[in-house]
Design an enzyme around this catalytic site. Sequence first.
Site, PDB file in Angstrom:
ATOM      1  NE  ARG A  20      -2.442  -2.334   2.694  1.00 57.94           N
ATOM      2  CZ  ARG A  20      -2.588  -2.650   3.959  1.00 57.94           C
ATOM      3  NH1 ARG A  20      -3.281  -1.887   4.755  1.00 57.94           N
ATOM      4  NH2 ARG A  20      -2.037  -3.741   4.438  1.00 57.94           N
ATOM      5  CD  GLU A  63      -1.974  -3.713  14.867  1.00 59.49           C
ATOM      6  OE1 GLU A  63      -1.904  -3.215  13.734  1.00 59.49           O
ATOM      7  OE2 GLU A  63      -2.854  -3.447  15.692  1.00 59.49           O
TER       8      GLU A  63
HETATM    9  P1  AMP Z   1       3.633  -1.895  11.965  1.00 63.89           P
HETATM   10  O1  AMP Z   1       4.878  -2.559  11.510  1.00 63.89           O
HETATM   11  O2  AMP Z   1       3.046  -2.542  13.178  1.00 63.89           O
HETATM   12  O3  AMP Z   1       3.814  -0.392  12.149  1.00 63.89           O
HETATM   13  O4  AMP Z   1       2.535  -2.121  10.831  1.00 63.89           O
HETATM   14  C1  AMP Z   1       2.491  -1.307   9.724  1.00 63.89           C
HETATM   15  C2  AMP Z   1       2.127  -2.040   8.469  1.00 63.89           C
HETATM   16  O5  AMP Z   1       1.109  -3.026   8.660  1.00 63.89           O
HETATM   17  C3  AMP Z   1       1.604  -1.043   7.465  1.00 63.89           C
HETATM   18  O6  AMP Z   1       2.311  -1.274   6.244  1.00 63.89           O
HETATM   19  C4  AMP Z   1       0.131  -1.317   7.342  1.00 63.89           C
HETATM   20  O7  AMP Z   1      -0.202  -1.417   5.979  1.00 63.89           O
HETATM   21  C5  AMP Z   1      -0.132  -2.633   8.091  1.00 63.89           C
HETATM   22  N1  AMP Z   1      -1.078  -2.489   9.233  1.00 63.89           N
HETATM   23  C6  AMP Z   1      -0.793  -2.724  10.539  1.00 63.89           C
HETATM   24  N2  AMP Z   1      -1.856  -2.534  11.326  1.00 63.89           N
HETATM   25  C7  AMP Z   1      -2.862  -2.153  10.503  1.00 63.89           C
HETATM   26  C8  AMP Z   1      -4.231  -1.771  10.723  1.00 63.89           C
HETATM   27  N3  AMP Z   1      -4.788  -1.767  11.951  1.00 63.89           N
HETATM   28  N4  AMP Z   1      -4.963  -1.403   9.642  1.00 63.89           N
HETATM   29  C9  AMP Z   1      -4.417  -1.408   8.409  1.00 63.89           C
HETATM   30  N5  AMP Z   1      -3.135  -1.755   8.128  1.00 63.89           N
HETATM   31  C10 AMP Z   1      -2.364  -2.123   9.161  1.00 63.89           C
END
Ligand code: AMP
Length: 175
Positions: free
Chosen positions: A58, A95
């Site tokens: 994305r 996550e």
């Molecule tokens: P993080 O590494 O935990 O900061 O997760 C970020 C990545 O995971 C981003 O590239 C987002 O596209 C995806 N992502 C994580 N949590 C969500 C969420 N609640 N909604 C949408 N995309 C998420």
Amino acid sequence: MDLKDYIRSIPDYPKKGILFRDITTLIKHEKAFANCIDLIVEKSNGFKFNKVAAIESRGFVFASAVSYLVKKPFIMLRKKNKLPSDTYSVDFELEYGSATIEVHKDSIEKNDKVLIIDDLIATGGTAEAAAKLVKISKGSVAGFIFVINLFDLGGCNRLTSAGFKVHNLIEFPGH
Ligand code: AMP
């Protein structure tokens, strides 16, 4: 125009307990998408950079449009085994799961200042892995711009505490 109005929130996707912030409803609206890109370009003026990088997939949607407008090269940070030539690789926690991202060894050069763009920051694991890829490539991170910051998941603070400059367009709670 409030970009927040164009983000759809989907409970329990892709698994129970995750409130998924969906950007497809933003990018399918031409004025909201254009406004979002214009805002990222405007904010990028506050960063000193010569390349734009984004995280699959994305992040690509937003960053390639920005790269075109600021007339700077675009670098793809891709999931494991997607890039055809020699790569650097970094493993990280998400996550919801774990992952690996890679960059071609010849994408980022010494002295490059890279602006990293992604759709969303949650825990900051992905962003930190992206920063590691830039560092392994001997470039430096000019900063990060995210469309969405899930502020209570701490990713943005994690990056600013590590000394990175960060800008977010929209703030949402994580759950
Ligand atoms: P993080 O590494 O935990 O900061 O997760 C970020 C990545 O995971 C981003 O590239 C987002 O596209 C995806 N992502 C994580 N949590 C969500 C969420 N609640 N909604 C949408 N995309 C998420």
